[in-house]
Design a protein around this motif. Sequence first.
Motif, PDB file in Angstrom:
ATOM      1  N   PRO A  37     -14.386  -6.325   8.778  1.00  0.00           N
ATOM      2  CA  PRO A  37     -13.284  -5.347   8.858  1.00  0.00           C
ATOM      3  C   PRO A  37     -12.188  -5.827   9.817  1.00  0.00           C
ATOM      4  N   LEU A  38     -10.937  -5.643   9.437  1.00  0.00           N
ATOM      5  CA  LEU A  38      -9.823  -5.926  10.337  1.00  0.00           C
ATOM      6  C   LEU A  38      -9.613  -4.724  11.251  1.00  0.00           C
ATOM      7  N   GLN A  39      -9.246  -4.986  12.486  1.00  0.00           N
ATOM      8  CA  GLN A  39      -9.155  -3.923  13.490  1.00  0.00           C
ATOM      9  C   GLN A  39      -7.973  -2.997  13.251  1.00  0.00           C
ATOM     10  N   LYS A  40      -6.894  -3.550  12.765  1.00  0.00           N
ATOM     11  CA  LYS A  40      -5.670  -2.770  12.573  1.00  0.00           C
ATOM     12  C   LYS A  40      -5.762  -1.929  11.305  1.00  0.00           C
ATOM     13  N   LEU A  72       0.838  -1.193   0.000  1.00  0.00           N
ATOM     14  CA  LEU A  72       0.000   0.000   0.000  1.00  0.00           C
ATOM     15  C   LEU A  72       0.877   1.250   0.000  1.00  0.00           C
ATOM     16  N   PRO A  73       0.322   2.392  -0.386  1.00  0.00           N
ATOM     17  CA  PRO A  73       1.105   3.632  -0.288  1.00  0.00           C
ATOM     18  C   PRO A  73       1.608   3.861   1.134  1.00  0.00           C
ATOM     19  N   LYS A  74       2.824   4.412   1.232  1.00  0.00           N
ATOM     20  CA  LYS A  74       3.449   4.603   2.539  1.00  0.00           C
ATOM     21  C   LYS A  74       3.019   5.900   3.223  1.00  0.00           C
ATOM     22  N   ASP A  75       2.348   6.758   2.476  1.00  0.00           N
ATOM     23  CA  ASP A  75       2.013   8.069   3.036  1.00  0.00           C
ATOM     24  C   ASP A  75       0.560   8.150   3.505  1.00  0.00           C
ATOM     25  N   ALA A  76      -0.087   7.007   3.697  1.00  0.00           N
ATOM     26  CA  ALA A  76      -1.483   7.020   4.133  1.00  0.00           C
ATOM     27  C   ALA A  76      -1.793   5.725   4.869  1.00  0.00           C
ATOM     28  N   PHE A  77      -2.939   5.730   5.586  1.00  0.00           N
ATOM     29  CA  PHE A  77      -3.401   4.536   6.295  1.00  0.00           C
ATOM     30  C   PHE A  77      -4.690   4.036   5.655  1.00  0.00           C
ATOM     31  N   GLU A  80      -8.391   7.524   8.196  1.00  0.00           N
ATOM     32  CA  GLU A  80      -7.542   8.233   9.163  1.00  0.00           C
ATOM     33  C   GLU A  80      -6.791   7.223   9.999  1.00  0.00           C
ATOM     34  N   GLN A  81      -5.650   7.646  10.571  1.00  0.00           N
ATOM     35  CA  GLN A  81      -4.825   6.716  11.365  1.00  0.00           C
ATOM     36  C   GLN A  81      -5.581   6.243  12.605  1.00  0.00           C
TER      37      GLN A  81
END
Length: 507
Positions: A479-482, A459-464, A506-507
Amino acid sequence: MDKKIILLVFSLLNSVLLFGQPEVEQWKVFEVSLKGPADGNPFVDVKLTGQFVWESDTVTVSGFYDGDGIYRIRFMPHKVGEWKYSTSSNIKKLDRKKGSFSCLPATGSNHGPVAVKDTFYFAYADGTPHHSFGTTCYAWVHQGDSLAELTLKTLSEGYFNKMRMCIFPKSYDWNNNEPLYYPFEGTPLKNWDYSRFNPNYFQNIEKRIVQLDSLGIEADLIIFHPYDRWGFAHLSREVEDRYIEYIIARFSAYKNVWWSMANEYDFMRDKTLNDWEHYIDKFASTDPFHRLIGIHNGVRIYDHTNPKLTHASIQNEDTYRAKELRLKFKKPVVYDECRYEGNIPWSWGNLTGESLTLKFWRGVTNGGYVGHGDTYVTEQPIGFPNESSDVLWWSKGGVLRGTSPERIKFLRGILEQAPPQMKPVPLFTWMPFSCIGVAGEYYLGYLNDAQPRSMVIDLPKDAFFQVEVIDTWNMTITPLQKKFTGHSLIELPAKPYMALRITKTEQ
């Protein structure tokens, strides 16, 4: 008379005229009906057109004879406001008839006709995306009302939004009954007057087109096919052209109509590629509403680079090749036939529900569209007089017996909630897993029949991102929790038919 009274009288008269003016909703059908001659041969002798004008926009539409001295001109208004029309004919009684009507804004589920958008996609006229989820019911329009009503009831469950169906009757396994009507006047089986159409035959088809439209379903009309015992697969060019002109005049104003030149064009051995190019040109040049045009293959895929073909209609089970074919043909790719779910002896009709569902997911996540068919023979009749258990959905309609439709409906719901115009994007570090999405924002990936306990995605490194595990068979979304970013290890339930939906968060 006092000037104020005169103005008031004119105002009242104008109000009466406006109040009495016909109205039709945008993208629906306005029809002009005229009484004319019934003697001679009106199908050949009478020429009739209508010219419809909205400000500087003019559309010319051919009329047609509907029997009993009635002539009709059908028009689909694409702009809101007042339209005026006038007729032209070689018959004085039909010539220079004038009128007007008011086109009102579309309401509710009326999104207009479907067209190609941005090369690879479909959308309705109002911009709403059309995710094509089709099914095949070749001869459903040629059965009785009771069976057709059951077919419509089944379709009302929302599994599909496109129906492939033949204009001419079909003769093949599980299609051995005679149709309700015949397209030409004459005597079955082959004593036909090809210069005279049977209006009852075409009225029955357009009734079904309207019923499909009420359910939000596109009518993909198959113009020619090889499965014939009446001679309709072997017409002269003159008769074919007259037939094409007639069905365009009758059907093209309905916003949910698509044109399919053939079911399995390459199995019609007496027709050449030049013939098929002629048909494609004929529809492209004659249809005033420019409906979608496709051609379906048996073994040899047609050269869909022809710019007058709006999309590629494919019969092939390798739906994962959609990504390749969309780039080759540079247009939407629709796997109208990728084998069917069923239990018949023919190999094209005995897939399991799991296999057909897999083909849908593989096609969609490679940037294509996929079609369904149900070919189950069972011991239980569906309950109609003189009908037996060989009423297959694929042939005559009725009820669905397979397990894939609910899963197809589930996938359709996921796509309709997703961003529009997703394209194939890289996600997995190991193929053949496929994925579509909007890079950096949204991903929908499919793991086929693999059953990993975990896997790595980049996945892109600049987003969650939020990761959801979709069980495409049991139709659950977990949905996964992490939250994940960059090079990520995803824990999975070690079951086949899993998909991943990944959305930026969002993180």
